[in-house]
Write a protein that holds these residues in place. Structure first.
Motif, PDB file in Angstrom:
ATOM      1  N   ALA A 128      12.748  -6.460 -46.306  1.00  0.00           N
ATOM      2  CA  ALA A 128      12.259  -5.371 -45.534  1.00  0.00           C
ATOM      3  C   ALA A 128      12.981  -4.800 -44.497  1.00  0.00           C
ATOM      4  O   ALA A 128      13.166  -3.842 -44.323  1.00  0.00           O
ATOM      5  CB  ALA A 128      10.897  -5.586 -45.021  1.00  0.00           C
ATOM      6  N   GLY A 129      13.705  -5.592 -43.894  1.00  0.00           N
ATOM      7  CA  GLY A 129      14.656  -5.287 -42.712  1.00  0.00           C
ATOM      8  C   GLY A 129      15.893  -4.790 -43.011  1.00  0.00           C
ATOM      9  O   GLY A 129      16.430  -4.160 -42.019  1.00  0.00           O
ATOM     10  N   LEU A 130      15.988  -4.602 -44.227  1.00  0.00           N
ATOM     11  CA  LEU A 130      17.302  -4.024 -44.758  1.00  0.00           C
ATOM     12  C   LEU A 130      17.006  -2.478 -45.382  1.00  0.00           C
ATOM     13  O   LEU A 130      17.879  -1.829 -45.655  1.00  0.00           O
ATOM     14  CB  LEU A 130      17.980  -4.949 -46.043  1.00  0.00           C
ATOM     15  N   LEU A 131      15.716  -2.339 -45.322  1.00  0.00           N
ATOM     16  CA  LEU A 131      15.364  -0.848 -45.909  1.00  0.00           C
ATOM     17  C   LEU A 131      15.699   0.083 -44.653  1.00  0.00           C
ATOM     18  O   LEU A 131      15.777  -0.246 -43.796  1.00  0.00           O
ATOM     19  CB  LEU A 131      13.947  -0.918 -46.127  1.00  0.00           C
ATOM     20  N   SER A 132      15.822   1.542 -45.244  1.00  0.00           N
ATOM     21  CA  SER A 132      16.021   2.362 -44.369  1.00  0.00           C
ATOM     22  C   SER A 132      14.314   2.575 -43.673  1.00  0.00           C
ATOM     23  O   SER A 132      13.507   2.000 -44.026  1.00  0.00           O
ATOM     24  CB  SER A 132      16.451   3.934 -44.909  1.00  0.00           C
ATOM     25  N   GLY A 133      14.494   3.499 -42.556  1.00  0.00           N
ATOM     26  CA  GLY A 133      13.387   3.661 -41.825  1.00  0.00           C
ATOM     27  C   GLY A 133      12.177   4.389 -42.790  1.00  0.00           C
ATOM     28  O   GLY A 133      11.074   4.124 -42.785  1.00  0.00           O
ATOM     29  N   GLY A 134      12.686   5.321 -43.592  1.00  0.00           N
ATOM     30  CA  GLY A 134      11.945   6.148 -44.664  1.00  0.00           C
ATOM     31  C   GLY A 134      11.096   5.031 -45.506  1.00  0.00           C
ATOM     32  O   GLY A 134      10.045   5.025 -45.632  1.00  0.00           O
ATOM     33  N   GLN A 135      11.960   4.381 -46.003  1.00  0.00           N
ATOM     34  CA  GLN A 135      11.563   3.166 -46.998  1.00  0.00           C
ATOM     35  C   GLN A 135      10.691   2.162 -46.394  1.00  0.00           C
ATOM     36  O   GLN A 135       9.592   1.827 -46.976  1.00  0.00           O
ATOM     37  CB  GLN A 135      12.768   2.503 -47.606  1.00  0.00           C
ATOM     38  N   ARG A 136      10.889   1.793 -45.017  1.00  0.00           N
ATOM     39  CA  ARG A 136       9.922   1.025 -44.341  1.00  0.00           C
ATOM     40  C   ARG A 136       8.578   1.713 -44.041  1.00  0.00           C
ATOM     41  O   ARG A 136       7.579   0.974 -44.161  1.00  0.00           O
ATOM     42  CB  ARG A 136      10.450   0.548 -43.208  1.00  0.00           C
ATOM     43  N   GLN A 137       8.638   3.138 -44.098  1.00  0.00           N
ATOM     44  CA  GLN A 137       7.362   3.836 -43.770  1.00  0.00           C
ATOM     45  C   GLN A 137       6.515   3.776 -44.785  1.00  0.00           C
ATOM     46  O   GLN A 137       5.578   3.633 -44.821  1.00  0.00           O
ATOM     47  CB  GLN A 137       7.590   5.045 -43.177  1.00  0.00           C
ATOM     48  N   GLN A 138       7.180   3.862 -46.141  1.00  0.00           N
ATOM     49  CA  GLN A 138       6.527   3.878 -47.377  1.00  0.00           C
ATOM     50  C   GLN A 138       5.983   2.477 -47.792  1.00  0.00           C
ATOM     51  O   GLN A 138       4.957   2.547 -48.363  1.00  0.00           O
ATOM     52  CB  GLN A 138       7.564   4.244 -48.576  1.00  0.00           C
ATOM     53  N   LEU A 139       6.933   1.374 -47.231  1.00  0.00           N
ATOM     54  CA  LEU A 139       6.279   0.259 -47.548  1.00  0.00           C
ATOM     55  C   LEU A 139       4.898   0.056 -46.745  1.00  0.00           C
ATOM     56  O   LEU A 139       3.859  -0.752 -47.183  1.00  0.00           O
ATOM     57  CB  LEU A 139       7.326  -0.738 -47.183  1.00  0.00           C
ATOM     58  N   ALA A 140       5.072   0.538 -45.509  1.00  0.00           N
ATOM     59  CA  ALA A 140       3.837   0.111 -44.654  1.00  0.00           C
ATOM     60  C   ALA A 140       2.667   0.936 -45.138  1.00  0.00           C
ATOM     61  O   ALA A 140       1.751   0.577 -44.952  1.00  0.00           O
ATOM     62  CB  ALA A 140       4.314   0.845 -43.075  1.00  0.00           C
ATOM     63  N   ILE A 141       2.873   1.967 -45.591  1.00  0.00           N
ATOM     64  CA  ILE A 141       1.656   2.834 -46.282  1.00  0.00           C
ATOM     65  C   ILE A 141       1.263   2.230 -47.666  1.00  0.00           C
ATOM     66  O   ILE A 141       0.069   2.006 -47.636  1.00  0.00           O
ATOM     67  CB  ILE A 141       1.951   4.251 -46.413  1.00  0.00           C
ATOM     68  N   ALA A 142       2.068   1.601 -48.292  1.00  0.00           N
ATOM     69  CA  ALA A 142       1.765   0.843 -49.736  1.00  0.00           C
ATOM     70  C   ALA A 142       0.990  -0.394 -49.123  1.00  0.00           C
ATOM     71  O   ALA A 142       0.164  -0.657 -49.780  1.00  0.00           O
ATOM     72  CB  ALA A 142       3.042   0.654 -50.235  1.00  0.00           C
ATOM     73  N   ARG A 143       1.474  -0.899 -48.050  1.00  0.00           N
ATOM     74  CA  ARG A 143       0.733  -2.428 -47.977  1.00  0.00           C
ATOM     75  C   ARG A 143      -0.585  -1.783 -47.368  1.00  0.00           C
ATOM     76  O   ARG A 143      -1.641  -2.660 -47.872  1.00  0.00           O
ATOM     77  CB  ARG A 143       1.473  -2.908 -46.381  1.00  0.00           C
ATOM     78  N   ALA A 144      -0.826  -0.863 -46.670  1.00  0.00           N
ATOM     79  CA  ALA A 144      -2.305  -0.551 -46.257  1.00  0.00           C
ATOM     80  C   ALA A 144      -3.139  -0.124 -47.628  1.00  0.00           C
ATOM     81  O   ALA A 144      -4.233  -0.535 -47.686  1.00  0.00           O
ATOM     82  CB  ALA A 144      -2.393   0.644 -45.538  1.00  0.00           C
ATOM     83  N   LEU A 145      -2.391   0.473 -48.530  1.00  0.00           N
ATOM     84  CA  LEU A 145      -3.103   0.857 -49.816  1.00  0.00           C
ATOM     85  C   LEU A 145      -3.454  -0.240 -50.627  1.00  0.00           C
ATOM     86  O   LEU A 145      -4.338  -0.110 -51.514  1.00  0.00           O
ATOM     87  CB  LEU A 145      -2.483   2.120 -50.571  1.00  0.00           C
ATOM     88  N   VAL A 146      -2.596  -1.222 -50.430  1.00  0.00           N
ATOM     89  CA  VAL A 146      -2.963  -2.585 -51.655  1.00  0.00           C
ATOM     90  C   VAL A 146      -4.408  -2.909 -51.006  1.00  0.00           C
ATOM     91  O   VAL A 146      -5.136  -3.667 -51.876  1.00  0.00           O
ATOM     92  CB  VAL A 146      -1.880  -3.522 -51.293  1.00  0.00           C
ATOM     93  N   THR A 147      -4.872  -2.748 -49.943  1.00  0.00           N
ATOM     94  CA  THR A 147      -6.088  -3.256 -49.484  1.00  0.00           C
ATOM     95  C   THR A 147      -7.356  -2.434 -50.174  1.00  0.00           C
ATOM     96  O   THR A 147      -8.648  -2.492 -50.120  1.00  0.00           O
ATOM     97  CB  THR A 147      -6.683  -3.224 -48.032  1.00  0.00           C
ATOM     98  N   ARG A 148      -6.946  -1.258 -50.704  1.00  0.00           N
ATOM     99  CA  ARG A 148      -7.766  -0.287 -51.412  1.00  0.00           C
ATOM    100  C   ARG A 148      -8.845   0.195 -50.389  1.00  0.00           C
ATOM    101  O   ARG A 148     -10.169  -0.039 -50.689  1.00  0.00           O
ATOM    102  CB  ARG A 148      -8.585  -0.884 -52.682  1.00  0.00           C
ATOM    103  N   PRO A 149      -8.438   0.936 -49.519  1.00  0.00           N
ATOM    104  CA  PRO A 149      -9.524   1.192 -48.380  1.00  0.00           C
ATOM    105  C   PRO A 149     -10.167   2.532 -48.735  1.00  0.00           C
ATOM    106  O   PRO A 149     -10.022   3.106 -49.816  1.00  0.00           O
ATOM    107  CB  PRO A 149      -8.411   1.592 -47.181  1.00  0.00           C
ATOM    108  N   ARG A 150     -11.434   2.657 -48.140  1.00  0.00           N
ATOM    109  CA  ARG A 150     -11.944   3.710 -48.214  1.00  0.00           C
ATOM    110  C   ARG A 150     -11.779   4.878 -46.957  1.00  0.00           C
ATOM    111  O   ARG A 150     -11.947   5.985 -47.118  1.00  0.00           O
ATOM    112  CB  ARG A 150     -13.431   3.615 -48.045  1.00  0.00           C
TER     113      ARG A 150
END
Length: 240
Positions: free
Chosen positions: A139-161
């Motif tokens: 993750a440390g080698l990803l671009s800023g935009g890719q890390r942001q997508q990863l951050a959102i994806a990580r949150a969505l993995v919890t399947r939030p309401r």
């Protein structure tokens, strides 16, 4: 879905939020806008339980969660993506997602109760296909935009309401901003998820939101129905 009622909060003896009231519609988006230092991030941190308010209340589905710890709010279906494209830099993209999938509550909400971690990861990757291509990269080698997508994806993995997003498009290249904006709009249109969005891009925020709130010096100075028709009203409120 979420009600923040006349909340006062801050840091040590400094009050940042002064009787702020914000409501997030069920299966809808509420956008919070304001200049730097207005208290937007403090509002999200208070909603997530990272800051204890000195007054007012936070309600989720009518339940008073003001005194609940952050992990208890996660167990009730909340997820938070702070500023800064946060990730575990020494882990790969796939490992970042798997770590969250392994640690998510067994029964957090109606959305989190069904399906396994692999299914939740697959759903997140469908929203951000580039992450599938980068699954083996740290993750440390990803671009800023890719890390942001990863951050959102990580949150969505919890399947939030309920998803709390703190300036998800800040400091990101325009091409990736468009992808993130489209993903958030897709989530908002899909239903089953409510979003509290802190955003600087007024046009995007008004396209996504059913309600908007403008913060200035820790107070709500303007609020109303969202939509593109509200864009000029919001810009005028921000220019004061």
């Amino acid at each position: 879905m979420l009600e923040i009622n006349t909340v006062r909060a801050g840091y040590d003896r400094t009050t940042v939020l002064h009787a702020v009231t914000v409501a997030v519609p069920q299966d809808g988006v509420a956008a919070v806008l304001g200049h730097n230092g207005a208290g937007k991030s403090t509002l999200l941190r208070t909603a997530m339980g990272l800051i204890k308010p000195t007054g007012g209340a936070v309600l989720l589905d009518g339940e008073d969660i003001t005194r609940l710890a952050p992990h208890q709010r996660v167990a009730r279906g909340m997820a938070y993506v702070p500023q800064g494209q946060q990730s575990f830099p020494h882990l790969t993209t796939a490992e970042n997602l798997q770590l969250v999938a392994d640690g998510r509550p067994r029964v957090a909400s109606g959305r989190s109760g069904g399906g396994g971690g692999k299914e939740a990861i697959a759903e997140a990757l469908d929203l951000f296909p580039v992450l599938r291509e980068l699954s083996g990269r740290r993750a440390g080698l990803l671009s800023g935009g890719q890390r942001q997508q990863l951050a959102i994806a990580r949150a969505l993995v919890t399947r939030p309401r309920l998803l709390l997003l703190d300036e998800p498009t800040e400091g990101i290249q325009p091409s990736v901003v468009a992808e993130i904006e489209e993903t958030i709009l897709t989530l908002a249109r899909r239903g089953g998820l409510s979003v509290l969005l802190v955003e600087q891009h007024v046009g995007f925020a008004m396209r996504a939101a059913q309600r908007y709130y403008v913060l200035e010096a820790g107070r709500v100075t303007s609020s109303g129905d969202g939509g593109t028709g509200a864009e000029q009203t919001v810009r005028a409120a921000l220019s004061v």
